[in-house]
Scaffold this motif. Structure first.
Motif, short mmCIF file in Angstrom:
data_model
loop_
_atom_site.label_atom_id
_atom_site.label_comp_id
_atom_site.label_asym_id
_atom_site.label_seq_id
_atom_site.Cartn_x
_atom_site.Cartn_y
_atom_site.Cartn_z
N UNK A 289 0.83 -1.21 0.00
CA UNK A 289 0.00 0.00 0.00
C UNK A 289 0.86 1.26 0.00
N UNK A 290 1.89 1.29 0.86
CA UNK A 290 2.78 2.47 0.92
C UNK A 290 3.54 2.64 -0.39
N UNK A 291 3.97 1.53 -0.98
CA UNK A 291 4.64 1.62 -2.29
C UNK A 291 3.68 2.16 -3.35
N UNK A 292 2.40 1.75 -3.25
CA UNK A 292 1.38 2.26 -4.17
C UNK A 292 1.23 3.77 -4.05
N UNK A 293 1.25 4.28 -2.81
CA UNK A 293 1.18 5.73 -2.60
C UNK A 293 2.37 6.44 -3.23
N UNK A 294 3.56 5.84 -3.08
CA UNK A 294 4.77 6.44 -3.65
C UNK A 294 4.68 6.52 -5.18
N UNK A 295 4.14 5.46 -5.78
CA UNK A 295 3.99 5.46 -7.24
C UNK A 295 3.01 6.54 -7.69
N UNK A 296 1.93 6.71 -6.92
CA UNK A 296 0.95 7.74 -7.28
C UNK A 296 1.56 9.13 -7.16
N UNK A 297 2.39 9.35 -6.13
CA UNK A 297 3.03 10.66 -5.96
C UNK A 297 3.96 10.97 -7.13
N UNK A 298 4.63 9.94 -7.66
CA UNK A 298 5.51 10.14 -8.82
C UNK A 298 4.70 10.39 -10.09
N UNK A 299 3.55 9.73 -10.16
CA UNK A 299 2.72 9.86 -11.37
C UNK A 299 2.08 11.24 -11.46
N UNK A 300 1.70 11.82 -10.30
CA UNK A 300 0.97 13.09 -10.29
C UNK A 300 1.73 14.16 -9.51
N UNK A 301 2.99 14.46 -9.83
CA UNK A 301 3.74 15.41 -9.01
C UNK A 301 3.19 16.83 -9.04
N UNK A 302 2.83 17.32 -10.22
CA UNK A 302 2.36 18.72 -10.33
C UNK A 302 0.91 18.85 -9.90
N UNK A 303 0.09 17.91 -10.32
CA UNK A 303 -1.33 17.99 -10.02
C UNK A 303 -1.57 17.82 -8.53
N UNK A 304 -0.71 17.01 -7.90
CA UNK A 304 -0.84 16.81 -6.45
C UNK A 304 -0.77 18.14 -5.72
N UNK A 305 0.12 19.00 -6.17
CA UNK A 305 0.27 20.31 -5.53
C UNK A 305 -0.98 21.15 -5.71
N UNK A 306 -1.58 21.07 -6.89
CA UNK A 306 -2.78 21.86 -7.17
C UNK A 306 -3.97 21.37 -6.34
N UNK A 307 -4.07 20.07 -6.15
CA UNK A 307 -5.19 19.48 -5.40
C UNK A 307 -4.71 19.00 -4.03
N UNK A 308 -3.80 19.77 -3.43
CA UNK A 308 -3.08 19.30 -2.26
C UNK A 308 -4.00 18.87 -1.12
N UNK A 309 -5.00 19.71 -0.81
CA UNK A 309 -5.84 19.42 0.35
C UNK A 309 -6.63 18.13 0.16
N UNK A 310 -7.17 17.94 -1.04
CA UNK A 310 -7.96 16.73 -1.27
C UNK A 310 -7.05 15.50 -1.28
N UNK A 311 -5.88 15.63 -1.87
CA UNK A 311 -4.93 14.52 -1.88
C UNK A 311 -4.53 14.16 -0.46
N UNK A 312 -4.31 15.19 0.38
CA UNK A 312 -3.95 14.94 1.78
C UNK A 312 -5.05 14.15 2.48
N UNK A 313 -6.31 14.54 2.22
CA UNK A 313 -7.41 13.79 2.83
C UNK A 313 -7.43 12.35 2.33
N UNK A 314 -7.24 12.17 1.02
CA UNK A 314 -7.27 10.84 0.41
C UNK A 314 -6.22 9.93 1.03
#
Length: 650
Positions: A289-314
């Protein structure tokens, strides 16, 4: 002579010009708003109308009605207004317009006649008047058959199937309608859309294997069509099917394909990201699961910043959930509080709120909080989830977890109620609509018989004659309503009792029969029979061959167990319930039928068919006992399957 010849040439040219001008004028002057609207309906553009367009058409066609000079146009104008009202969701108003339009039907404008009847048919389904829905279905189908108009038939079958599945409990007839539509269409993209709809109907009826097979075929076709949007929709459905069946390797593979063509905006794919993390956990544990999170962070580096609050909740919510499953309750509590804080700042959907409530309640249950009535709280949460619109499909996978918790708490009644809603097919209209199905599939033969039958000719053409005589027309209408519809209503009422293919009891009818004949002093035997490797049989020889095997086995079961209650269950299982019999007689009959199936020249014609049986026995005092004996028979069946093929376990 030369002068006369010149004038003839000039006159000919003038005639040709006059014809051309008249043709143009007819197109511009005499082509009314209602004509334009109907042309768009016939060309399949009705789904693309905006609210503004519909409102404009409504105003213009009402003006056309006000200035009408000929009654012959009333049929098309009333139809247009009725169709607009239906598209706007005003079904009662629409039906009134359409009934007015139907009163002007003369057979001169058959495409419009068909549209009137088909819109009335779907309207009545929405208005919860199934009898009239089927009545106008038959009228529309008669006209469409006479027209031999395949596009009109495809559109009609698709819409009527949608109406049946969305607004009624009649979920089997759409299978035949959509199968017919798929056979009729030559448009590959339309065929894929119809196959997707058919898969959804299979799912509603509990035919998961057929649904997956249809979706897989549709996905392969959509790939060849290079239709990315359709591919994503079909993969979305397949992911949910695989995940729901705990086929996590297949789910992971399909998710990889999905993300390879999906948008880079995570907000459009949160439901698929949730499935991805679930799969990583179930395949590889918390580390996965943690490795899955790391892969998602690499896949969405810029968009994660734009949707930071929702990503943090997720991320916080998922960590709380999986840490709870790992038994790390303190860490789970910390992340859950973080998710709750972010939720309070964000305008989140009801689905998100209920997921957080579920994890909070589960955490309290696991840590044995003493101040909570868990049965009541889980019941309340289950009710909210059941009625919450959920386009992501997450609730479908979460609700069984709550049911399992209620089972632990001993709330059998709630579990029984919701399990029947979630797993069992709805009441079926099978007997009532078999004639309609045959009408579609054998329409050429039906038309020939119709033409050669004096009574049918009288009914068909006599109706048109009587329609011109108001009093006689009313009498005919009253007769048709009181006799035909009353008969149909009775058929619909009785239709939920038998499986359409094998003519055995549905599971619901089995329960009802056992409950009505319950005798606590008698001994009951529950036999659960499974056909070995039936999925592979369907793949090798096709589903029609598989259906024939099921039918032949059901016939054999009825012969061997004439006094038993027999039910088809979950596709290729049969439940046989015997009352007040000796154990040696049960064993003798089970042994006989297992050997008879294997040796049958009809059942095992293409390949030797073997079955396994699990048997439980006891006294029935209430409905919960029925569930327990079926569950016990399921356990015995699994033991039989581990022991080999053609085995029974008592």
């Amino acid at each position: 002579m030369r002068g006369k010849s010149r004038w003839l040439k000039i006159l000919s040219v003038l005639v040709i010009v006059a014809i051309l001008v008249a043709s143009v004028l007819r197109g511009k002057v005499f082509f009314s708003e209602s004509d334009e609207f109907i042309e768009k309906i016939l060309s399949g553009e009705s789904q693309n109308f905006s609210e503004e367009q519909l409102a404009t058409y409504e105003i213009d066609i009402n003006k056309e009605l006000t200035h009408l000079k000929s009654r012959k146009d009333l049929e098309k104008i009333y139809f247009a207004l009725g169709k607009i009202a239906a598209l706007q969701g005003n079904y009662e108003s629409s039906t009134n317009y359409l009934l007015n339009a139907a009163s002007f039907i003369t057979g001169r404008h058959q495409p419009i006649d068909a549209l009137i009847y088909e819109t009335l048919a779907t309207n009545y389904l929405v208005l919860d008047d199934v009898e009239n829905g089927y009545l106008y279905f038959e009228e529309a189908n008669n006209v469409i058959f006479q027209l031999k108009n395949s596009p009109l038939a495809i559109s009609f079958y698709q819409q009527f199937a949608k109406g049946l599945t969305e607004y009624t409990d009649h979920t089997t007839f759409p299978i035949y309608l959509l199968s017919e539509a798929i056979q009729l269409t030559r448009d590959e993209e339309q065929k894929v859309i119809l196959m997707k709809q058919l898969a959804e109907v299979y799912d509603i009826n509990g035919l998961k294997d057929l649904a997956v097979s249809e979706l897989t075929r549709a996905l392969n076709m959509s790939v060849s069509l290079h239709n990315k949007e359709l591919q994503l929709q079909l993969m979305n459905h397949l992911i949910r099917f695989y995940f729901g069946a705990h086929q996590y390797e297949e789910t992971e593979e399909m998710l990889k394909n999905y993300f390879s063509i999906a948008s880079d905006d995570p907000k459009e794919n949160y439901d698929m990201l949730w499935h991805w993390l679930q799969v990583q956990y179930f395949l590889h544990g918390y580390e996965g699961f943690e490795n899955g999170l790391s892969k998602l962070a690499k896949k969405y580096p810029e968009v994660v910043e734009e949707e930071k609050e929702y990503i943090e909740w997720f991320i916080a919510f998922n960590r709380a959930y999986f840490l709870m499953l790992e038994g790390k309750y303190e860490e789970s509590e910390a992340y859950l509080k973080e998710a709750e804080l972010i939720k309070n700042r964000e305008n989140v959907s009801p689905v998100v709120s209920e997921l957080i409530e579920m994890v909070r309640l589960d955490l309290s249950y696991r840590t044995k909080a003493s101040d909570i009535n868990f049965t009541e709280r889980y019941q309340q949460l289950l009710a909210k989830m059941y009625f919450t619109p959920d386009t992501s499909g997450i609730m479908h996978h979460v609700m069984p977890q709550i049911l399992a918790r209620l089972l632990e708490l001993g709330d059998y009644e709630t579990v029984y109620q919701y399990t029947s809603r979630l797993r069992d097919p709805l009441d079926q209209e099978l007997d009532a609509i078999n004639a309609l199905r045959d009408m579609i599939q054998k329409s050429a033969q039906r038309e020939m018989q119709f033409n050669t039958s004096f009574s049918r000719v009288v009914i068909k053409y006599g109706g048109y004659v009587m329609a011109t005589l108001f009093g006689i027309g009313l009498a005919y209408g009253a007769y048709r309503y009181n006799v035909y519809l009353a008969t149909l209503k009775k058929r619909v009422k009785d239709s939920g009792k038998t499986d359409t293919l094998t003519r055995t009891l549905t599971k619901k009818a089995l329960y009802e029969q056992l409950e009505s004949e319950m005798d606590p002093d008698k001994n009951y035997y529950f036999l659960l029979m499974d056909i070995n490797d039936f999925k592979l049989y369907n793949q090798d020889f096709g589903y029609l061959a598989g259906d024939r095997v099921l039918v032949e086995i059901s016939h054999l079961l009825k012969e061997v167990f004439p006094d038993a209650a027999i039910s088809r269950h979950s596709g290729h299982h049969f439940i046989i319930v015997l009352k007040d019999v000796e154990e040696h007689a049960v064993i003798e009959k089970v042994t006989f039928i297992l050997e008879a199936i294997k040796q049958s020249q009809t059942i095992s014609a293409k390949r030797e068919i073997t079955c396994c049986v699990g048997i439980s026995k006891g006294h029935i005092k209430n409905t919960i006992d029925i569930d327990e004996y079926i569950n016990l028979a399921t356990i015995k069946l699994n033991i039989s399957k581990q022991r080999g093929k053609g085995i029974y376990t008592l």
